[in-house]
Design an enzyme around this catalytic site. Sequence first.
Site, short mmCIF file in Angstrom:
data_model
loop_
_atom_site.label_atom_id
_atom_site.label_comp_id
_atom_site.label_asym_id
_atom_site.label_seq_id
_atom_site.Cartn_x
_atom_site.Cartn_y
_atom_site.Cartn_z
N ARG A 73 -7.58 25.76 18.43
CA ARG A 73 -6.36 25.54 17.65
C ARG A 73 -6.20 26.57 16.54
O ARG A 73 -5.29 26.48 15.72
CB ARG A 73 -6.37 24.13 17.04
CG ARG A 73 -6.40 23.00 18.06
CD ARG A 73 -5.95 21.67 17.46
NE ARG A 73 -6.63 21.35 16.23
CZ ARG A 73 -7.78 20.70 16.13
NH1 ARG A 73 -8.41 20.33 17.25
NH2 ARG A 73 -8.32 20.43 14.96
N SER A 103 -11.16 22.66 17.25
CA SER A 103 -10.44 23.37 16.19
C SER A 103 -10.49 24.88 16.38
O SER A 103 -9.61 25.59 15.90
CB SER A 103 -11.02 22.99 14.83
OG SER A 103 -12.42 23.21 14.79
N ASP A 141 -18.18 21.73 15.15
CA ASP A 141 -19.07 21.82 16.31
C ASP A 141 -18.37 22.66 17.38
O ASP A 141 -17.29 23.19 17.16
CB ASP A 141 -19.41 20.43 16.85
CG ASP A 141 -18.17 19.63 17.26
OD1 ASP A 141 -17.06 20.21 17.26
OD2 ASP A 141 -18.29 18.44 17.58
N ASP A 180 -16.94 22.52 21.27
CA ASP A 180 -16.56 21.71 22.44
C ASP A 180 -16.27 22.66 23.59
O ASP A 180 -15.23 23.33 23.60
CB ASP A 180 -15.32 20.86 22.12
CG ASP A 180 -15.55 19.94 20.93
OD1 ASP A 180 -16.58 19.24 20.91
OD2 ASP A 180 -14.70 19.92 20.02
N HIS A 211 0.84 -1.21 0.00
CA HIS A 211 0.00 0.00 0.00
C HIS A 211 0.87 1.26 0.00
O HIS A 211 0.63 2.21 -0.76
CB HIS A 211 -0.91 0.02 1.22
CG HIS A 211 -2.03 -0.98 1.17
ND1 HIS A 211 -2.31 -1.71 0.05
CD2 HIS A 211 -2.93 -1.36 2.11
CE1 HIS A 211 -3.35 -2.51 0.30
NE2 HIS A 211 -3.74 -2.30 1.54
#
Length: 535
Positions: free
Chosen positions: A376, A373, A383, A385, A247
């Site tokens: 960050r 995010s 969404d 958090d 792979h």
Amino acid sequence: MAPKRKPARGAAAEERDPDGMFRGVSAFIVPQGVQGRRLEVWKQRLVQMGGRVVEKLDKGSAAAGVNHVLAMDAKALLRVLDAAWLHRFRGSVVSFEWLEECLKSGERLPERKFTINHEEEFKLKKAAGNGGSGASQPAKRSKISLRILGISREQVTRIGRSIQMQMRIKVQEASSGGPSIYAPADLNRNITKIFGRLIDIYRALGDDRRSFSYYKAIPVIEKLPFKIESAEQVKDLPTIGKSLKDHINEIVTTGKLSKLEHFENDEKSTLLQSVKPLPISTQFSFKVRTISLFGEVWGVGPATALKLYEKGHRTLDDLRKDESLTNAQRIGLKYFDDIRQRIPRHEVSEMEKFLQDVGKDILPGVIIVCGGSYRRGKASCGDMDIVITHPDGESHVGFLPKFVQRLKEINFLREDLIFSIHSVDGTDSGVDTYFGLCAYPGRELRHRIDLKVYPRNRYACGLLAWTGNDVLNRRLRLLADSKGYVLDDTGLYLATRGSGGKHAGRSDAIVNCHTEKDVFDTLGFPWLEPHERNL
């Protein structure tokens, strides 16, 4: 808005262990090629563990009191110190990897294999300056320690040539201000991203064996300090068998993987319109896509998605007719399109401020931070958090029901998905949870929102976990496991031992981590600001 960090204590000596592993080390540190914040962390750890940092060096004389020089590599070293001074120096000249490996292992390691061969680099530099026409050989560099991957000395020797070739490129990038060689970002994300997608596919199909094989391979590949350009470079790595090697070879050669493309080909219209039996491969591809689609409905996991497919469902409209769905799954289905829309950063910022104001009106001093995010630094979020605590370690108890009730009264929270309270009776680590849907003031568009309330002594690990990203969380948990800990969103615990000395689970002994940085420091992982965690 993230909570303000406490100012660093002025004297690292308050925590200094004079008999620590770096006792007797007096080091001059060459800063070229290292991020400033990371450099400060290294200096702090060296001093805390008994060493001393010399900030200025008199290059015209012998290095009085200095017995170690640390640098990124020979090129960075020679930008600051001249060859004549280094020739007179009788101490150790080592790469930062020596310091990193000491911190990771918890003991002072011999400097010999981390020595920087600056004389070889100086010869090359001098030859280039004299117009030497011979083909220059690259400067010798200290070996990159791959013990963390479980690779033997013999295996390192076999793949060492390829590693050095790739590391030369990365070190040059670091010397010009790029990322340092410690715990680099996933240099092989072209491979791990595809493997991650295959994990989702095989989980959706209920094939745990294949899913787990890719799951084990990802952290091994993530830790590699070089970019894979040939499958030969990974033939001796643990967890990489012949199939995965093939792979990897296809991915690095073509930039894609035919197996994944086969799974993800959109055969939907063909399958629905065909009047003839379709090939098994085409049916299988459609099955994967359908199960994956069902799995995007909130509350529908891989096993449930497979069962729904086996019941004959092929579209979301089919699911809407299924009476076996739970109330939460029906809500997820009803607002399927809403939930998939990204939330602009400025709207998340406004909602975070709104939640903070409502929370402080109920409980003064409460800490409310939006992780994920958003924390960050991303431009949009899937969404919200929300991580919550209170500094006194007690007032958080019973806060969440009042908070949720108030947010419903002002029409911010609309639909409930999960609501569990554990802070009152102290079960489940005393963490309270609410998952639901909310609406930006003045709109009906639904967004996913998670509210987590942690006791103060568990808040740091909760904030760390809910900030992410998943790559960093996985690395930290693997590192914790290798050091005899168990890390999750409720805390950093000492691991229990089972038969044969293997970890059997987590003990009740929790390591006191007041801040996220405490977690990083305990594990020996250099501190990363939230915006640096998009690995």
